[in-house]
Design a protein around this motif. Structure first.
Motif, PDB file in Angstrom:
ATOM      1  N   GLN A 150       0.832  -1.210   0.000  1.00  0.00           N
ATOM      2  CA  GLN A 150       0.000   0.000   0.000  1.00  0.00           C
ATOM      3  C   GLN A 150       0.867   1.260   0.000  1.00  0.00           C
ATOM      4  N   PHE A 151       1.901   1.248   0.813  1.00  0.00           N
ATOM      5  CA  PHE A 151       2.814   2.390   0.899  1.00  0.00           C
ATOM      6  C   PHE A 151       3.481   2.656  -0.451  1.00  0.00           C
ATOM      7  N   MET A 152       4.041   1.611  -1.048  1.00  0.00           N
ATOM      8  CA  MET A 152       4.776   1.774  -2.297  1.00  0.00           C
ATOM      9  C   MET A 152       3.843   2.112  -3.462  1.00  0.00           C
ATOM     10  N   SER A 153       2.629   1.548  -3.495  1.00  0.00           N
ATOM     11  CA  SER A 153       1.711   1.893  -4.586  1.00  0.00           C
ATOM     12  C   SER A 153       1.279   3.351  -4.478  1.00  0.00           C
ATOM     13  N   SER A 154       1.058   3.831  -3.256  1.00  0.00           N
ATOM     14  CA  SER A 154       0.720   5.249  -3.076  1.00  0.00           C
ATOM     15  C   SER A 154       1.874   6.138  -3.518  1.00  0.00           C
ATOM     16  N   ALA A 155       3.089   5.720  -3.182  1.00  0.00           N
ATOM     17  CA  ALA A 155       4.272   6.483  -3.590  1.00  0.00           C
ATOM     18  C   ALA A 155       4.414   6.474  -5.109  1.00  0.00           C
ATOM     19  N   PHE A 156       4.216   5.321  -5.732  1.00  0.00           N
ATOM     20  CA  PHE A 156       4.353   5.206  -7.184  1.00  0.00           C
ATOM     21  C   PHE A 156       3.330   6.084  -7.901  1.00  0.00           C
ATOM     22  N   VAL A 157       2.075   6.028  -7.454  1.00  0.00           N
ATOM     23  CA  VAL A 157       1.043   6.859  -8.069  1.00  0.00           C
ATOM     24  C   VAL A 157       1.361   8.342  -7.837  1.00  0.00           C
ATOM     25  N   GLY A 158       1.859   8.667  -6.660  1.00  0.00           N
ATOM     26  CA  GLY A 158       2.262  10.041  -6.382  1.00  0.00           C
ATOM     27  C   GLY A 158       3.369  10.514  -7.305  1.00  0.00           C
ATOM     28  N   ILE A 159       4.324   9.642  -7.578  1.00  0.00           N
ATOM     29  CA  ILE A 159       5.416   9.976  -8.500  1.00  0.00           C
ATOM     30  C   ILE A 159       4.867  10.171  -9.911  1.00  0.00           C
ATOM     31  N   LEU A 160       3.957   9.285 -10.341  1.00  0.00           N
ATOM     32  CA  LEU A 160       3.348   9.451 -11.663  1.00  0.00           C
ATOM     33  C   LEU A 160       2.582  10.765 -11.751  1.00  0.00           C
ATOM     34  N   GLU A 161       1.843  11.101 -10.700  1.00  0.00           N
ATOM     35  CA  GLU A 161       1.095  12.366 -10.690  1.00  0.00           C
ATOM     36  C   GLU A 161       2.054  13.549 -10.816  1.00  0.00           C
ATOM     37  N   TRP A 162       3.129  13.518 -10.049  1.00  0.00           N
ATOM     38  CA  TRP A 162       4.119  14.591 -10.111  1.00  0.00           C
ATOM     39  C   TRP A 162       4.693  14.701 -11.517  1.00  0.00           C
ATOM     40  N   TRP A 163       5.055  13.566 -12.105  1.00  0.00           N
ATOM     41  CA  TRP A 163       5.664  13.530 -13.434  1.00  0.00           C
ATOM     42  C   TRP A 163       4.714  14.110 -14.485  1.00  0.00           C
TER      43      TRP A 163
END
Length: 192
Positions: A150-163
């Protein structure tokens, strides 16, 4: 037979025009303010044509989301490869490239404040994949695998959003490498 192919191509082109028009409008304004007339005008089709394919704008949104998540799921399931670092980078790069190639869709979905449905489905998709990868590993870090996923998927989606919001300031290869390194730190991928 040849007539069926032409009809299928026309239907495909019409649906693509409708989807593109919808996504452009969705990136400009909230879903509640988009009308079928707006979509029809932007897609250069009549209202009836839209209703041939979609029951309403919510159905159109749902089908756009299903289509792109389906393509991501199909891609990932066809690349069920061992968790070696070089393969992991290629997987991440391909996913990030897919997001970049479909910038209009992901930009509209991740930039619109009312697009929580897409974000939730993307999080579910990514966390399930990460949980599956973590379950296959023998790492005993003391961190609950579900919480880590859950932590890493939230981080990954956050990175995609930022990108996406920053108009893709780094190439997919760089992003994939950076995400892989972050995943290594959280035991999703074994470091080399």
């Amino acid at each position: 037979m040849e007539t069926e192919t032409k009809i299928d191509r026309r239907v495909l082109r019409t649906k693509e025009a409708i989807n593109k028009a919808f996504l452009e409008l969705f990136s400009e304004k909230e879903l509640e303010h988009i009308t079928i007339n707006d979509i029809a005008e932007r897609a250069n089709v009549n209202r009836g044509t839209i209703y041939l394919h979609y029951s309403d704008k919510y159905d159109l949104l749902d089908k756009c989301i299903e289509d792109h998540l389906g393509k991501l799921i199909s891609f990932c399931s066809s690349h069920d490869l061992p968790p070696e670092t070089t393969v992991a980078v290629q997987d991440l790069r391909a996913i990030i490239e897919y997001v970049g190639d479909n910038f209009l869709f992901f930009s509209a979905m991740l930039s619109n404040h009312r697009s929580t449905l897409f974000r939730e489905r993307l999080l579910q998709f990514i966390s399930a994949g990460l949980k599956n990868k973590l379950d296959k590993q023998d790492a005993h870090s003391g961190i609950d695998k579900e919480l880590n996923a859950q932590f890493m998927s939230s981080a990954f989606v956050g990175i995609l959003e930022w990108w996406i919001r920053n108009k893709m300031p780094h190439p997919p290869e760089y992003m994939a490498d950076q995400v892989r390194r972050l995943f290594e730190k959280n035991e999703v991928y074994a470091s080399s």
